[in-house]
Structures are given as structure tokens and as C-alpha cells.
Design a protein around this motif. Structure first.
Motif, PDB file in Angstrom:
ATOM      1  N   VAL A  78      22.826   2.676 -61.002  1.00  0.00           N
ATOM      2  CA  VAL A  78      23.926   3.644 -60.943  1.00  0.00           C
ATOM      3  C   VAL A  78      24.477   3.897 -62.342  1.00  0.00           C
ATOM      4  CG1 VAL A  78      26.256   4.030 -60.050  1.00  0.00           C
ATOM      5  CG2 VAL A  78      24.495   3.115 -58.546  1.00  0.00           C
ATOM      6  N   PRO A 161      24.974   4.573 -52.704  1.00  0.00           N
ATOM      7  CA  PRO A 161      24.524   5.507 -53.752  1.00  0.00           C
ATOM      8  C   PRO A 161      23.377   6.416 -53.304  1.00  0.00           C
ATOM      9  CG  PRO A 161      24.792   3.311 -54.664  1.00  0.00           C
ATOM     10  CD  PRO A 161      24.938   3.185 -53.188  1.00  0.00           C
ATOM     11  N   SER A 165      23.489  10.614 -53.011  1.00  0.00           N
ATOM     12  CA  SER A 165      22.541  11.458 -53.750  1.00  0.00           C
ATOM     13  C   SER A 165      21.745  12.390 -52.841  1.00  0.00           C
ATOM     14  CB  SER A 165      21.581  10.579 -54.558  1.00  0.00           C
ATOM     15  OG  SER A 165      20.749   9.837 -53.688  1.00  0.00           O
ATOM     16  N   VAL A 176      28.693   9.170 -59.675  1.00  0.00           N
ATOM     17  CA  VAL A 176      28.929   7.896 -58.983  1.00  0.00           C
ATOM     18  C   VAL A 176      28.804   6.800 -60.023  1.00  0.00           C
ATOM     19  CG1 VAL A 176      28.161   6.326 -57.162  1.00  0.00           C
ATOM     20  CG2 VAL A 176      27.940   8.791 -56.838  1.00  0.00           C
ATOM     21  N   TYR A 189      32.621   1.739 -55.471  1.00  0.00           N
ATOM     22  CA  TYR A 189      32.134   2.815 -56.329  1.00  0.00           C
ATOM     23  C   TYR A 189      33.210   3.870 -56.496  1.00  0.00           C
ATOM     24  CZ  TYR A 189      27.433   0.990 -55.545  1.00  0.00           C
ATOM     25  OH  TYR A 189      26.325   0.184 -55.492  1.00  0.00           O
TER      26      TYR A 189
END
Length: 197
Positions: A78, A161, A165, A176, A189
Motif C-alpha cells: 500500500v 485494499p 482498488s 489508500v 487505513y
């Protein structure tokens, strides 16, 4: 039982037969020169190549039987994403100086409950004009019991994540990044949203 001696005519017959026969496995004559090792003339030495070693050891496998995956951790993946948002705002975000305008706590949820909750929260926050939200996943518990298949540590932390996406969330999310310690650290996050058009 005693052995009797051969009569002279039997001995003669035996000699005639023996003189006409050949050995089944003839023994080679011993020559000491055959066992002397010839010393090669001195010259430049070359190191054996890998192929030469392989021919000497035919039982060696041609390819390694195991492989090692050096995939970086989810946090490193990330962090390695390119910066899409304003650089100054991103630096403040990393230092925990920006205050999230909304928070979703997925900690303790199953994947089938967490995904729709995340989708509703992010799209709802964007429609309300919010720019920065916090998604708490928790760090996860180490449930790996040492079996043949490794168990992922922190399933939601890895999955969020990926969900962010993918569509429909990808069109709403600008950036992020792992949260600062004051907002949950590795178990949360920051999700920076695009402006609502």
C-alpha cells in the motif's frame, strides 16, 4: 566315496577335448602399464562449469524443487503505490495531522459482511462530500497452526485494499495509505476520496 583315477585313454580324450574348447569368460592378460595414470602437461586451469558438475552428478535435479516468494507485506504494498493526491496533504496525512471525517470499524466482521459495509460507507461518504475517511480492519490474530498451507495473518487487513482498488469503489478512491499510530496504525487505513462530481 573315493575317487577313482582316470584311465590313460580317458586322460587322452580329456586333453583333446580341452585343447579344442575356448573359455567362456577369458581373462585379459595383466599389463602393469594399463594401471599407470598419465600425468597431463601443466597448463592453465579452468574452473568446472555448472554443466560439468551436473554431468558428474546425474542424480542432481535440473531445477530447484522449492521456490521462495518474496512478496512484500500488505502495508509495504500500500505504501509503494504512487501518490495521487496533493503532496502537501499527503505528507500531513502520513504524520496523522489530517482528521478523518468518518470512520468505519470492520474489526471482527466476516468477509461477506465487511465488503458490503465498506462499499456503502465509502460511496456514502463521497456523496456527502467527505474527503478523508478511516477504515479500521484490526491487525488480525495469528491463527496459523503450522500446517502445510499458511494461514493469512489479518484477512480483512489484506482484503480491504483490494476491494478499494476494484469497482465500484476504485472510481471513488483517490489514495489508500496505512493510518498513523494515533488513528490505529497497521490495523487501519486512511482512504482519501475523490471530489464528488
Amino acid at each position: 566315496m573315493t575317487r577313482r583315477k582316470l584311465h590313460p585313454e580317458e586322460e587322452e580324450l580329456w586333453r583333446r577335448v580341452a585343447s579344442k574348447t575356448e573359455r567362456l569368460h577369458p581373462q585379459p592378460k595383466f599389463d602393469p602399464e594399463d594401471f599407470v595414470t598419465q600425468t597431463p602437461a601443466p597448463g592453465p586451469r579452468s574452473k568446472p562449469t555448472f554443466d560439468a558438475v551436473r554431468t558428474l552428478t546425474p542424480s542432481m535435479p535440473s531445477r530447484p524443487t522449492t521456490s521462495v516468494s518474496l512478496t512484500p507485506s500488505i502495508t509495504d504494498q500500500v505504501r509503494a503505490q504512487p501518490i495521487q493526491m496533493d503532496r502537501k496533504a499527503f505528507d500531513q496525512l502520513k504524520r496523522g495531522k489530517l482528521r478523518p471525517e468518518g470512520k468505519l470499524d470492520l474489526h471482527g466482521m466476516t468477509l461477506d459482511r465487511a465488503h458490503p459495509a465498506l462499499t456503502r460507507f465509502v460511496l456514502g461518504a463521497q456523496s456527502q462530500g467527505k474527503r478523508l475517511v478511516l477504515v479500521v480492519t484490526g491487525k488480525g490474530k495469528n491463527r496459523d497452526d503450522g500446517g502445510p498451507i499458511p494461514v493469512r495473518h489479518g484477512v480483512l487487513r489484506h482484503q480491504v485494499p483490494q476491494w478499494l482498488s476494484m469497482q465500484p469503489l476504485a472510481s471513488a478512491v483517490l489514495q489508500v495509505t496505512p493510518a498513523h499510530l494515533r488513528h490505529g496504525g497497521g490495523g487501519a487505513y486512511y482512504v482519501y476520496l475523490r471530489r464528488n462530481r
